[in-house]
Design an enzyme around this catalytic site. Structure first.
Site, short mmCIF file in Angstrom:
data_model
loop_
_atom_site.label_atom_id
_atom_site.label_comp_id
_atom_site.label_asym_id
_atom_site.label_seq_id
_atom_site.Cartn_x
_atom_site.Cartn_y
_atom_site.Cartn_z
N LYS A 22 -12.23 -26.04 17.44
CA LYS A 22 -11.87 -26.80 16.24
C LYS A 22 -10.50 -26.36 15.71
O LYS A 22 -9.65 -27.19 15.40
CB LYS A 22 -12.94 -26.57 15.16
N ASN A 23 -10.29 -25.06 15.60
CA ASN A 23 -9.05 -24.58 14.98
C ASN A 23 -7.83 -24.75 15.87
O ASN A 23 -6.70 -24.51 15.45
CB ASN A 23 -9.19 -23.11 14.56
N ARG A 92 -9.83 -29.32 4.53
CA ARG A 92 -8.78 -28.44 4.02
C ARG A 92 -7.61 -28.33 4.98
O ARG A 92 -6.46 -28.24 4.60
CB ARG A 92 -9.36 -27.05 3.75
N CYS A 116 -11.38 -23.37 -2.32
CA CYS A 116 -12.54 -23.84 -1.57
C CYS A 116 -13.58 -22.74 -1.61
O CYS A 116 -13.42 -21.74 -2.30
CB CYS A 116 -12.15 -24.20 -0.14
N ARG A 121 -7.29 -20.05 -1.69
CA ARG A 121 -6.54 -20.73 -0.62
C ARG A 121 -5.15 -21.21 -1.05
O ARG A 121 -4.87 -22.42 -1.06
CB ARG A 121 -7.34 -21.91 -0.04
N PRO A 122 -4.25 -20.30 -1.39
CA PRO A 122 -2.88 -20.72 -1.75
C PRO A 122 -2.11 -21.23 -0.54
O PRO A 122 -2.50 -20.99 0.61
CB PRO A 122 -2.25 -19.42 -2.28
N ILE A 123 -1.00 -21.95 -0.80
CA ILE A 123 -0.15 -22.42 0.32
C ILE A 123 1.31 -21.98 0.12
O ILE A 123 2.23 -22.58 0.66
CB ILE A 123 -0.23 -23.96 0.52
N ASP A 124 1.48 -20.92 -0.67
CA ASP A 124 2.84 -20.44 -0.96
C ASP A 124 3.62 -20.09 0.33
O ASP A 124 4.81 -20.37 0.43
CB ASP A 124 2.79 -19.22 -1.89
N LEU A 125 2.95 -19.52 1.31
CA LEU A 125 3.65 -19.12 2.54
C LEU A 125 4.08 -20.34 3.35
O LEU A 125 5.15 -20.34 3.96
CB LEU A 125 2.75 -18.21 3.40
N ASP A 305 -13.92 -15.28 10.65
CA ASP A 305 -14.88 -16.37 10.88
C ASP A 305 -16.16 -15.88 11.55
O ASP A 305 -17.18 -16.58 11.53
CB ASP A 305 -14.24 -17.46 11.76
N ILE A 327 -9.82 -10.65 4.72
CA ILE A 327 -9.00 -11.88 4.78
C ILE A 327 -9.28 -12.81 3.60
O ILE A 327 -8.35 -13.25 2.94
CB ILE A 327 -9.22 -12.63 6.11
N ARG A 397 -19.09 -29.58 10.46
CA ARG A 397 -17.61 -29.53 10.48
C ARG A 397 -17.10 -28.75 11.69
O ARG A 397 -15.97 -28.96 12.13
CB ARG A 397 -17.09 -28.83 9.22
C1 UD1 Z 1 -7.29 -20.38 9.60
C2 UD1 Z 1 -8.56 -20.93 10.20
C3 UD1 Z 1 -9.77 -20.30 9.52
C4 UD1 Z 1 -9.69 -18.79 9.60
C5 UD1 Z 1 -8.35 -18.30 9.07
C6 UD1 Z 1 -8.14 -16.80 9.25
C7 UD1 Z 1 -7.91 -23.15 10.87
C8 UD1 Z 1 -8.07 -24.62 10.68
N1 UD1 Z 1 -8.58 -22.36 10.00
O1 UD1 Z 1 -7.28 -20.75 8.22
O2 UD1 Z 1 -10.94 -20.76 10.18
O3 UD1 Z 1 -10.72 -18.23 8.83
O4 UD1 Z 1 -7.27 -18.96 9.75
O5 UD1 Z 1 -8.25 -16.45 10.58
O6 UD1 Z 1 -7.27 -22.70 11.79
N2 UD1 Z 1 -2.67 -17.10 2.39
C9 UD1 Z 1 -1.80 -16.97 1.33
N3 UD1 Z 1 -0.81 -17.91 1.22
C10 UD1 Z 1 -0.64 -18.92 2.12
C11 UD1 Z 1 -1.55 -19.02 3.20
C12 UD1 Z 1 -2.55 -18.09 3.31
O7 UD1 Z 1 -1.92 -16.07 0.51
O8 UD1 Z 1 0.28 -19.72 1.96
C13 UD1 Z 1 -3.79 -16.11 2.53
C14 UD1 Z 1 -5.15 -16.80 2.42
O9 UD1 Z 1 -5.55 -16.97 1.07
C15 UD1 Z 1 -6.03 -15.84 3.16
C16 UD1 Z 1 -5.12 -15.29 4.26
O10 UD1 Z 1 -3.79 -15.58 3.84
O11 UD1 Z 1 -6.42 -14.78 2.31
C17 UD1 Z 1 -5.36 -15.89 5.63
O12 UD1 Z 1 -5.20 -17.28 5.57
P1 UD1 Z 1 -4.66 -18.15 6.80
O13 UD1 Z 1 -4.41 -17.26 7.97
O14 UD1 Z 1 -3.56 -18.99 6.29
O15 UD1 Z 1 -5.91 -19.06 7.12
P2 UD1 Z 1 -5.93 -20.61 7.38
O16 UD1 Z 1 -4.78 -21.02 8.22
O17 UD1 Z 1 -6.15 -21.34 6.11
#
Ligand code: UD1
Length: 416
Positions: A22-23, A92, A116, A121-125, A305, A327, A397
């Protein structure tokens, strides 16, 4: 609402082909719109998240056909750069479309994903990476808008190796002029799969799987064909089930290196696991002992996961098993439900301590998230009597024919 009804106590035996990941398929579907042309994706799992992604592609103007485990996407006529909130809500991971649409259209507008079940789940990065490539970012009415007449290659350093931010940066960088170098990139195998697909599409990209990824050009090809890698989390799910139920299970199309930390943890608990080039076979008596502490980390560390799945396998293991979740802030939501079966689990912040009990007894449970929900089903498989897992669609899912897969190994499980 699906309900998973399980009668515990059966050993698992047989062979199971592991679904496509899936991922991996989700970011690859987003990547299919880069440069137009047609993409043929094989070994795609049939999941509700994939259906949600198909809806987004069709909304953007793609022609998409799905048959069994194959998806064909013709993206020549992509004409929209906005994803409506209703489509974003379905999944998401639709945030993945941000980099891809920006690269294709020079502009993207989508609703900011809210928190969620796993936390904020921020997207700042993601946004910082796109900004580094020259995108202008604004926010209005809960929507994020990124614009760039021409993206420019740059050095993107991620403060944390976020999987999603790495993927978005890779996708956007394909449309940039000049070379992009991503440092402190996530190293997950799904990122290597995305790189492999991007190469088929015509991207010059290298380094995925290490913490430095370079993208230096993109000459779109009209046709790309790619086989999606095997799902390491699905593989670890069935491995954990076989470990705690006991039995002899061969997972076909499972790449041991991708989930080696799960394999070594189960070995430390007393399982006999043999790994071949594309299979993993587990033999277990079902009488496990607590093994090494499970500490979740970015790849190649123990995957977050698989944490709840491993916890399910430890509920009856002799001794105390320790879990540290690094995480996601909110990833112990399965714990109160597991306690309803009689599990002895104490939590303090990011740490959970599981003291193995002799018996669990079936109970009605609520699934709170995808992996947590699957973990409750696994717990039900080692509980006496009937366990019903009430689920608002989380398990569908991420798992293709979950009940069928487990019952083909001898489990007593039904999806109603
Ligand atoms: C992906 C996987 C998810 C898995 C996760 C970690 C997919 C579709 N989903 O999620 O199943 O659990 O990797 O292996 O591939 N973070 C920030 N800012 C950001 C982005 C992330 O602070 O802009 C933090 C998140 O809150 C979290 C950590 O970084 O604490 C890891 O998140 P990330 O690696 O981004 O996970 P996803 O890509 O959302």
């Amino acid at each position: 609402m699906p309900t998973w009804t399980v009668h515990g106590g059966k050993k698992l035996k047989g062979k199971l082909k592991i679904q496509g990941a899936k991922n991996a398929v989700l970011p690859i579907m987003a990547a299919s719109i880069l440069g137009g042309g047609t993409s043929r994706l094989v070994n795609c799992p049939q999941l509700s998240d994939i259906n949600a992604s198909v809806d987004i592609l069709r909304h953007l103007g793609c022609k998409v056909s799905c048959r069994d485990n194959e998806i064909i996407i013709d993206s020549d006529n992509v004409c929209k750069c906005h994803i409506p909130h209703t489509l974003m809500l379905k999944m998401r991971s639709s945030v993945m479309y941000m980099g891809a649409i920006l690269a294709r259209m020079g502009e993207v507008r989508l609703s900011r994903p809210g928190g969620c079940e796993l936390g904020s789940r921020p997207i700042d990065l993601h946004l910082k990476a796109l900004k580094t490539l020259g995108a202008e970012i604004s926010e209005e009415r809960g929507e994020v808008c990124c614009r760039a007449k021409q993206l420019r290659g740059a050095h993107i350093h991620l403060d944390f190796p976020s999987v999603g931010a790495t993927e978005n940066a890779m996708l956007a960088a394909c449309a940039a002029e000049g070379e992009t170098v991503i440092t402190n990139a996530a190293c997950e195998p799904e990122i290597v799969d995305l790189q492999n697909f991007l190469r088929c599409k015509g991207a010059q990209i290298s380094g995925a799987g290490s913490s430095v990824i370079r993208i230096s050009g993109f000459r779109p090809r009209k046709f790309a064909c790619h086989r999606i890698m095997a799902d390491r989390i699905a593989a670890s799910t069935y491995l954990c089930a076989a470990a705690s139920c006991g039995g002899d299970v061969l997972l076909d199309d499972a790449i041991a290196n991708y989930f080696y930390t799960v394999i070594t943890s189960l070995r430390s608990m007393g399982c006999d696991i043999i790994c071949g080039s594309n299979y993993v076979r587990i033999k277990s008596s079902g009488r496990l002992k607590a093994g090494r502490p499970i500490v979740t980390k970015p790849y190649p560390g123990f995957p977050t996961d698989s944490q709840s799945l491993m916890m399910a396998a430890c509920l009856k293991a002799e001794g105390t098993s320790v879990f540290v979740e690094n995480i996601f802030e909110n990833r112990f939501r399965h714990v109160p439900e597991m306690r309803r079966l009689g599990a002895d689990i104490r939590t303090e912040g990011r740490v959970a301590m599981v003291s193995g009990v002799e018996r669990l007894s079936g109970a009605p449970l609520n699934a709170s998230d995808l992996r947590g929900g699957a973990a409750l089903v696994l717990a039900g498989l080692i509980a006496d009597g009937e366990t019903c897992v009430y689920d608002t669609g989380h398990i569908d899912r991420g798992y293709e024919n979950f009940a069928y897969a487990l019952s083909s190994l001898g489990a007593d499980i039904k999806r109603i």
